[in-house]
Motif scaffolding. Structure first.
Motif, PDB file in Angstrom:
ATOM      1  N   ALA A 380       0.854  -1.175   0.000  1.00  0.00           N
ATOM      2  CA  ALA A 380       0.000   0.000   0.000  1.00  0.00           C
ATOM      3  C   ALA A 380       0.900   1.239   0.000  1.00  0.00           C
ATOM      4  O   ALA A 380       1.767   1.388   0.881  1.00  0.00           O
ATOM      5  N   VAL A 381       0.720   2.114  -0.994  1.00  0.00           N
ATOM      6  CA  VAL A 381       1.638   3.241  -1.197  1.00  0.00           C
ATOM      7  C   VAL A 381       0.839   4.536  -1.197  1.00  0.00           C
ATOM      8  O   VAL A 381      -0.216   4.636  -1.847  1.00  0.00           O
ATOM      9  N   ALA A 419      12.338  13.522   7.789  1.00  0.00           N
ATOM     10  CA  ALA A 419      12.497  12.744   9.030  1.00  0.00           C
ATOM     11  C   ALA A 419      11.142  12.412   9.635  1.00  0.00           C
ATOM     12  O   ALA A 419      10.937  11.311  10.153  1.00  0.00           O
ATOM     13  N   ILE A 420      10.213  13.352   9.572  1.00  0.00           N
ATOM     14  CA  ILE A 420       8.857  13.090  10.085  1.00  0.00           C
ATOM     15  C   ILE A 420       8.201  11.972   9.287  1.00  0.00           C
ATOM     16  O   ILE A 420       7.624  11.032   9.846  1.00  0.00           O
ATOM     17  N   ALA A 421       8.304  12.070   7.958  1.00  0.00           N
ATOM     18  CA  ALA A 421       7.710  11.022   7.116  1.00  0.00           C
ATOM     19  C   ALA A 421       8.380   9.674   7.384  1.00  0.00           C
ATOM     20  O   ALA A 421       7.705   8.631   7.441  1.00  0.00           O
ATOM     21  N   HIS A 422       9.694   9.695   7.547  1.00  0.00           N
ATOM     22  CA  HIS A 422      10.413   8.441   7.833  1.00  0.00           C
ATOM     23  C   HIS A 422       9.977   7.845   9.174  1.00  0.00           C
ATOM     24  O   HIS A 422       9.780   6.629   9.277  1.00  0.00           O
ATOM     25  N   SER A 427       7.200   3.655  12.237  1.00  0.00           N
ATOM     26  CA  SER A 427       6.273   3.373  13.333  1.00  0.00           C
ATOM     27  C   SER A 427       5.222   2.346  12.947  1.00  0.00           C
ATOM     28  O   SER A 427       4.775   1.561  13.781  1.00  0.00           O
ATOM     29  N   PHE A 428       4.844   2.332  11.671  1.00  0.00           N
ATOM     30  CA  PHE A 428       3.787   1.420  11.233  1.00  0.00           C
ATOM     31  C   PHE A 428       4.306   0.333  10.308  1.00  0.00           C
ATOM     32  O   PHE A 428       3.573  -0.203   9.482  1.00  0.00           O
ATOM     33  N   GLY A 429       5.596   0.006  10.464  1.00  0.00           N
ATOM     34  CA  GLY A 429       6.176  -1.119   9.741  1.00  0.00           C
ATOM     35  C   GLY A 429       6.405  -0.881   8.264  1.00  0.00           C
ATOM     36  O   GLY A 429       6.440  -1.838   7.483  1.00  0.00           O
ATOM     37  N   GLY A 430       6.555   0.368   7.855  1.00  0.00           N
ATOM     38  CA  GLY A 430       6.774   0.673   6.442  1.00  0.00           C
ATOM     39  C   GLY A 430       8.141   1.287   6.207  1.00  0.00           C
ATOM     40  O   GLY A 430       9.055   1.179   7.022  1.00  0.00           O
ATOM     41  N   GLU A 431       8.257   1.976   5.073  1.00  0.00           N
ATOM     42  CA  GLU A 431       9.522   2.631   4.738  1.00  0.00           C
ATOM     43  C   GLU A 431       9.255   3.841   3.858  1.00  0.00           C
ATOM     44  O   GLU A 431       8.219   3.923   3.179  1.00  0.00           O
ATOM     45  N   LEU A 446       5.527   6.605   0.812  1.00  0.00           N
ATOM     46  CA  LEU A 446       5.509   5.778   2.014  1.00  0.00           C
ATOM     47  C   LEU A 446       4.915   4.426   1.632  1.00  0.00           C
ATOM     48  O   LEU A 446       3.783   4.344   1.125  1.00  0.00           O
ATOM     49  N   LEU A 447       5.675   3.356   1.864  1.00  0.00           N
ATOM     50  CA  LEU A 447       5.247   2.005   1.521  1.00  0.00           C
ATOM     51  C   LEU A 447       4.918   1.234   2.791  1.00  0.00           C
ATOM     52  O   LEU A 447       5.721   1.214   3.740  1.00  0.00           O
TER      53      LEU A 447
END
Length: 456
Positions: A380-381, A419-422, A427-431, A446-447
């Protein structure tokens, strides 16, 4: 609340009381049946001895009561004994005429019946002996009985001994339960002692060499301390980064204010005011991003996960229209499909991350800008794309390294936005993926792992 040991002991005690009542009833029933069987055999033996001693002389029965019969009945020394010998005509040959046969037992050759003996409950045995001689033809019945003191005493004795055994075993069970509970609670006491002796800042995992049942609690406690440690580290970094980031703009504002107070030229004062306004706006944006980062860090570990459709996130950010007010010259398009793009995450955190990616696209990209959400290879992107080429490959690689070190917050405001997006992605197991697309466009995405499809 009472202790676990007391509750277990009370539970065992209640169980033993209920079991004691049941065992008492069963033991008394068994004891009464055992006493009846034993003393009935004695009565029957005595009756047989008496019946075997009957002889016939001159056509009349002659009875000599054997001593052995009364020796058998002597096993119940406190009981009263009664007997009656009934001739063929139904007349009493000897014994107590007060002993009456039940009406429904007259044709029974031998057996038992309950009755009374001078007002006391008694038990009787009947033995019949048939004579077929020329001078005597008929049946002689021998009735032997005794009162029931010994029987009842034996039944009570069996019940009492059974209760003694039950009480001893019950006490042993209670003591064993207390010992077992204490041994089970020993690891908890060791854990409590270890936590009490710890330094308040020591959030390292606890020793998990504990029983399997207790290990569940240790794992949960270690997980909680790990989340707390992450939040504390993030807050420490945030405080350090805030001090680092604010020192320079605040000092610059102070210097410009000093220049303004000492400047006499009006035109130069206007330029100083413009610089102060620019610095203030930049400082405001920096503070907004730092507060956003603090919000994301807090919600990353504390917010409850829920199923979120990333299309709704993109649509909400697009319809809020902040970009139209702050950057009216930038064209923004929304690109979402018809299929749900669902993840397990937190809505405010995702919105904050997308807003920061959009803000970076406004500052460093080229119009037109697109935001959207889609499913790509099972992921989910949610993404922001602009017409610029973005940073070169070396810069992108350096950004990835800084993400891994967790030091991006020390960079410029664009670095803070990324950094906020990262942080939200992790936090929710994505990248967070920064890439140049095949269409010579730059995309920040965000993936996440797609949430399982919900049944209709």
């Amino acid at each position: 609340m009472t202790s676990l040991t007391a509750r277990v002991a009370a539970g065992v005690a209640v169980l033993l009381i209920i079991g004691g009542v049941i065992v008492s009833i069963a033991a008394f029933a068994y004891g009464r049946e055992a006493a009846r069987s034993a003393f009935d055999r004695l009565l029957l033996g005595a009756a047989h001895d008496i019946a075997s001693a009957i002889t016939v002389q001159d056509g009349k029965p002659v009875i000599e009561l054997p001593v052995s019969a009364f020796e058998l009945l002597a096993f119940a020394p406190d009981d009263r004994i009664g007997y009656r010998i009934i001739g063929p005509e139904g007349k009493t040959l000897t014994g107590y005429e007060e002993i009456a046969l039940p009406a429904n037992r007259r044709d029974l050759r031998d057996g038992y019946f309950d009755g009374s003996f001078f007002g006391e409950p008694a038990r009787y045995a009947i033995v019949s002996r048939r004579f077929a001689e020329r001078t005597l033809n008929g049946t002689i019945r021998v009735v032997v009985g005794q009162t029931m003191l010994a029987r009842n005493s034996m039944a009570y004795d069996i019940t009492r001994k059974a209760l003694y055994v039950l009480a001893a075993s019950g006490l042993a069970m209670i003591l064993l339960a207390v010992v077992v509970v204490r041994s089970v609670l020993t690891p908890l006491e060791r854990i409590a002692g270890g936590l009490s002796a710890r330094d308040p800042h020591d959030l390292t995992p606890m020793d998990t060499s504990v029983p399997r049942e207790t290990a569940v609690m240790i794992d949960a406690l270690n997980g909680f301390m790990a989340r707390l440690d992450r939040q504390m580290n993030s807050m420490r970094h945030l405080i350090s980064d805030t001090a680092h980031q604010l020192r320079t703009p605040v000092a610059a504002l102070r210097a410009q204010a000093d220049l303004f107070s000492g400047e006499a030229d009006l035109s130069r004062k206007e330029k100083i005011v413009e610089r102060i306004q620019t610095r203030s706006a930049s400082l405001g944006r920096l503070l907004d991003q730092m507060l956003s980062q603090a919000l994301v860090i807090h919600r990353g570990d504390s917010a409850r996960r829920e199923t979120v459709d990333l299309r709704d996130i993109a649509l909400d950010v697009f319809e809020e229209g902040d970009h139209a007010v702050l950057n009216p010259e930038m064209d923004v398009a929304l690109d979402i499909g018809e299929k749900p793009v669902e993840v397990l995450a937190d809505v405010p955190s995702l919105k904050e991350a997308l807003k920061n990616l959009l803000s970076n696209a406004f500052k460093y990209g080229r119009p037109p800008v697109r935001i959207g959400a889609s499913l790509e290879d099972g992921k989910a992107v949610i993404w922001v794309e602009d017409a610029g080429k973005g940073p070169d490959r070396q810069t992108l690689d350096e950004l990835g390294t800084r993400f891994n070190r967790g030091t991006l917050a020390r960079q410029a405001s664009s670095g803070l936005g990324l950094a906020i997006a990262h942080s939200v992605a992790v936090s929710f197991g994505g990248e967070l993926v920064l890439e140049q697309t095949s269409g010579e466009r730059f995309r920040a995405a965000l993936l996440f792992d797609a949430a399982p499809a919900r049944s209709a």
